[in-house]
Enzyme design. Sequence first.
Site, PDB file in Angstrom:
ATOM      1  CD  GLU A  64       7.028  17.502   1.377  1.00  0.00           C
ATOM      2  OE1 GLU A  64       8.138  16.957   1.185  1.00  0.00           O
ATOM      3  OE2 GLU A  64       6.322  17.923   0.455  1.00  0.00           O
ATOM      4  N   GLY A  67      13.692  22.206   6.344  1.00  0.00           N
ATOM      5  CA  GLY A  67      12.613  21.300   6.001  1.00  0.00           C
ATOM      6  C   GLY A  67      11.947  21.795   4.733  1.00  0.00           C
ATOM      7  CE1 TYR A  68      13.800  21.539  -0.011  1.00  0.00           C
ATOM      8  CE2 TYR A  68      14.571  20.188   1.804  1.00  0.00           C
ATOM      9  CZ  TYR A  68      14.826  20.979   0.709  1.00  0.00           C
ATOM     10  OH  TYR A  68      16.125  21.241   0.352  1.00  0.00           O
ATOM     11  CB  ILE A  69       6.371  24.008   2.736  1.00  0.00           C
ATOM     12  CG1 ILE A  69       6.729  24.644   4.096  1.00  0.00           C
ATOM     13  CG2 ILE A  69       4.882  24.136   2.447  1.00  0.00           C
ATOM     14  CD1 ILE A  69       6.525  26.138   4.167  1.00  0.00           C
TER      15      ILE A  69
END
Length: 156
Positions: A82, A28-30
């Site tokens: 996100e 996932g992407y912060i």
Amino acid sequence: MAQEIERKFLVSGEFKSQAFAQDRIIQGYICSDRGRTVRVRIRDNRGYLTIKGASNASGTSRYEWERELPLPEAEELMKLCEPGIIDKTRYLVRSGKHIFEIDEFYGDNDGLVVAEVELTSEDEAFNKPSFIGEEVTGDRRYYNSQLMKKPYKNWR
């Protein structure tokens, strides 16, 4: 500063029989802003935090920093990501002195298979295996951070 230099291709043939290793990856992407990404990855039972900068004009090179994290920390950081998760299996295939990383995507990106090869310079020569198809280096649609936002299933 660590530079990642790689070329990316679509996969158009059978590759799994040539793989010497494979791992399941959830990431996932912060932060997935253009020009900078902060990624959390769980690869088998290991966690990683990766920061990437903007790509150069050709899309071949960019800054990359990565550190291994304890799995519980990576699992906690995944909660800060996100919306949208990348789920894939990564296969490793040798070709000459290089190793191709082939990602077979699942979920909203099911059906997409992409290969990358890391290089020491942008003009380094390498042997293309028979399963390598169209080059997509620099095409932002194929960046994992973009596949999270605009999944492959919505392209059709």
